[in-house]
Write a protein that holds these residues in place. Structure first.
Motif, PDB file in Angstrom:
ATOM      1  N   HIS A   1       9.269  -0.205  -4.493  1.00 21.12           N
ATOM      2  CA  HIS A   1       8.399  -1.054  -3.685  1.00 21.12           C
ATOM      3  C   HIS A   1       7.427  -0.261  -2.809  1.00 21.12           C
ATOM      4  O   HIS A   1       6.683  -0.857  -2.033  1.00 21.12           O
ATOM      5  CB  HIS A   1       9.249  -1.974  -2.802  1.00 21.12           C
ATOM      6  N   TRP A   2       7.418   1.089  -2.919  1.00 19.47           N
ATOM      7  CA  TRP A   2       6.530   1.871  -2.055  1.00 19.47           C
ATOM      8  C   TRP A   2       5.069   1.468  -2.236  1.00 19.47           C
ATOM      9  O   TRP A   2       4.307   1.464  -1.278  1.00 19.47           O
ATOM     10  CB  TRP A   2       6.674   3.366  -2.344  1.00 19.47           C
ATOM     11  N   GLU A   3       4.673   1.151  -3.461  1.00 26.55           N
ATOM     12  CA  GLU A   3       3.269   0.817  -3.713  1.00 26.55           C
ATOM     13  C   GLU A   3       2.824  -0.378  -2.881  1.00 26.55           C
ATOM     14  O   GLU A   3       1.663  -0.464  -2.467  1.00 26.55           O
ATOM     15  CB  GLU A   3       3.052   0.532  -5.200  1.00 26.55           C
ATOM     16  N   GLY A   4       3.739  -1.291  -2.618  1.00 33.90           N
ATOM     17  CA  GLY A   4       3.404  -2.420  -1.763  1.00 33.90           C
ATOM     18  C   GLY A   4       3.630  -2.129  -0.293  1.00 33.90           C
ATOM     19  O   GLY A   4       2.847  -2.544   0.567  1.00 33.90           O
TER      20      GLY A   4
ATOM     21  N   VAL B   1       3.813   0.914   1.481  1.00 32.82           N
ATOM     22  CA  VAL B   1       3.045   1.963   2.174  1.00 32.82           C
ATOM     23  C   VAL B   1       1.686   1.459   2.658  1.00 32.82           C
ATOM     24  O   VAL B   1       1.340   1.631   3.841  1.00 32.82           O
ATOM     25  CB  VAL B   1       2.916   3.215   1.284  1.00 32.82           C
ATOM     26  N   PRO B   2       0.853   0.831   1.815  1.00 33.00           N
ATOM     27  CA  PRO B   2      -0.418   0.322   2.344  1.00 33.00           C
ATOM     28  C   PRO B   2      -0.231  -0.788   3.376  1.00 33.00           C
ATOM     29  O   PRO B   2      -1.004  -0.889   4.343  1.00 33.00           O
ATOM     30  CB  PRO B   2      -1.136  -0.218   1.096  1.00 33.00           C
TER      31      PRO B   2
ATOM     32  N   SER C   1       1.157   6.517   4.429  1.00 35.74           N
ATOM     33  CA  SER C   1      -0.188   6.179   3.974  1.00 35.74           C
ATOM     34  C   SER C   1      -1.223   7.237   4.320  1.00 35.74           C
ATOM     35  O   SER C   1      -2.361   7.164   3.837  1.00 35.74           O
ATOM     36  CB  SER C   1      -0.627   4.857   4.607  1.00 35.74           C
TER      37      SER C   1
ATOM     38  N   PRO D   1       6.040  10.141  -4.753  1.00 32.29           N
ATOM     39  CA  PRO D   1       5.422   8.828  -4.996  1.00 32.29           C
ATOM     40  C   PRO D   1       4.600   8.338  -3.814  1.00 32.29           C
ATOM     41  O   PRO D   1       3.579   7.672  -3.999  1.00 32.29           O
ATOM     42  CB  PRO D   1       6.635   7.911  -5.255  1.00 32.29           C
ATOM     43  N   ILE D   2       5.028   8.668  -2.601  1.00 29.42           N
ATOM     44  CA  ILE D   2       4.297   8.250  -1.411  1.00 29.42           C
ATOM     45  C   ILE D   2       3.037   9.085  -1.232  1.00 29.42           C
ATOM     46  O   ILE D   2       1.968   8.574  -0.882  1.00 29.42           O
ATOM     47  CB  ILE D   2       5.211   8.324  -0.172  1.00 29.42           C
TER      48      ILE D   2
ATOM     49  N   LYS E   1       1.211  10.357  -3.509  1.00 26.51           N
ATOM     50  CA  LYS E   1       0.200   9.892  -4.451  1.00 26.51           C
ATOM     51  C   LYS E   1      -0.580   8.713  -3.878  1.00 26.51           C
ATOM     52  O   LYS E   1      -1.801   8.609  -4.047  1.00 26.51           O
ATOM     53  CB  LYS E   1       0.860   9.500  -5.772  1.00 26.51           C
ATOM     54  N   ILE E   2       0.135   7.820  -3.199  1.00 29.45           N
ATOM     55  CA  ILE E   2      -0.524   6.678  -2.560  1.00 29.45           C
ATOM     56  C   ILE E   2      -1.418   7.164  -1.419  1.00 29.45           C
ATOM     57  O   ILE E   2      -2.557   6.710  -1.261  1.00 29.45           O
ATOM     58  CB  ILE E   2       0.522   5.677  -2.046  1.00 29.45           C
TER      59      ILE E   2
ATOM     60  N   ARG F   1      -4.788   8.595  -2.408  1.00 30.58           N
ATOM     61  CA  ARG F   1      -5.751   7.537  -2.740  1.00 30.58           C
ATOM     62  C   ARG F   1      -6.312   6.878  -1.487  1.00 30.58           C
ATOM     63  O   ARG F   1      -7.534   6.674  -1.367  1.00 30.58           O
ATOM     64  CB  ARG F   1      -5.076   6.485  -3.621  1.00 30.58           C
TER      65      ARG F   1
END
Length: 331
Positions: free
Chosen positions: A134-137, A139-140, A174, A197-198, A200-201, A204
């Motif tokens: 769920h990091w993709e959701g 972290v931002p 982030s 994984p974090i 990489k976010i 971006r």
């Protein structure tokens, strides 16, 4: 009911408090705050712009008035100042994504009676693991939570005029501190240590702020990855201490002291409670989230941070308000 008898209204609102999360999360999902900001003022107008039912729009608007995030004047609705500042899509400190995230977490509260009994998270309840899908959701969504503290750091440390400084952000998520601080100081450079994984976010998101050329990442776990020696002017440890034990925080603070150049500053941002645990309200409430999600974490007192930092070798320690968080600066 006589005047000297308590009324049930307040207790009823608290018991039904999950509706606050639901109303705000649903309104954020359909960008209702953004539509109000852009001139929609009736249920029909909100419904048309959000592409939802008029009945649903009216119910959301009623709910937003109830929780104090919208006002009705001369037959038209508008955001309160708080909603305008923190719930409109696209604004730097917008918590709209965070509101939608919390809507997904409502079910976890049903575990609280058992979590309170056993004193920690149930099996599968911890979220602080590298492979959390769920990091993709997450972290931002939580980036905006740190915006006020990052701006406090800019002012308190004079970052804009500090010249060629080096910054280490441990568990930076982030990269929001790097984004804000590198924008404030075009000569600064930042390194973020976090799980791959974090990072990489973060790469971006920092690129979206236009400062990626001065931002690098180190993949690793901060518990075991070396911070370096006398390498940085400023180090950041934001919203991490609450998930760690006192012993872990002392150990990490000591490594920060070693990683900083002489005169360098450690910036800690977190939900800090008063020494007598009488407030502030949100940090007290957040302690329950740590009970649900961490084995040893909590919302720590000002005196805890002071004592840990002294043991780690820091001498000059100050506390700065960044509601609902507190920024601790140690040199």
């Amino acid at each position: 009911m006589t005047n000297n008898q308590p009324a049930p209204d307040g207790v009823m609102r608290l018991i039904n408090g999950y509706w606050n999360t639901g109303i705000i999360g649903a309104a954020a999902t359909h960008s209702v705050f953004t539509h109000l900001e852009n001139g929609a003022g009736t249920a029909a107008e909100v419904a048309a712009r959000a592409e939802i039912s008029e009945r649903g729009a009216q119910s959301l608007l009623d709910g937003l008035v109830s929780v104090g995030l919208a006002v009705l004047q001369d037959g038209r609705y508008r955001n309160t100042p708080e909603a305008s500042a923190f719930l409109v899509d696209g604004k730097p400190a917008s918590l709209a994504g965070f509101a939608k995230l919390k809507l997904q977490h409502l079910h976890s509260v049903t575990d609280l009676p058992e979590v309170v009994r056993v004193g920690g998270p149930l099996a599968g309840g911890e979220t602080e693991v590298a492979d959390n899908p769920h990091w993709e959701g997450i972290v931002p969504a939580i980036a905006a939570v740190s915006v006020p503290a990052a701006h406090v750091g800019v002012e308190a440390l004079g970052i804009a005029d500090a010249g060629e400084i080096s910054i280490l952000d441990v568990g930076g998520g982030s990269g929001i501190y790097s984004s804000i601080w590198l924008k404030a100081n075009p000569a600064a450079r930042a390194v973020q240590l976090d799980w791959e994984p974090i990072n990489k976010i973060a790469l971006r998101l920092v690129a979206e702020h236009g400062v990626a050329d001065r931002f690098t990442t180190v993949n690793g776990d901060f518990h075991t990855t070396d911070f370096g020696t006398a390498a940085y002017d400023i180090a950041v440890y934001s919203h991490i201490a609450h998930q760690e034990s006192p012993e872990s925080n002392i150990e990490v603070f000591t490594r920060f002291r070693e990683a900083l150049k002489p005169g360098g500053a450690l910036v800690i941002a977190d939900y800090v409670v008063d020494d007598d645990r009488s407030g502030p309200a949100f940090p007290l409430l957040f302690a329950l989230e740590m009970l649900l999600k961490s084995k040893e974490g909590g919302t720590w007192r000002r005196s805890d941070y002071h004592d840990w930092l002294v043991k780690a070798g820091f001498e000059d320690i100050s506390f700065h308000a960044a509601p609902p968080a507190t920024v601790v600066i140690a040199r």
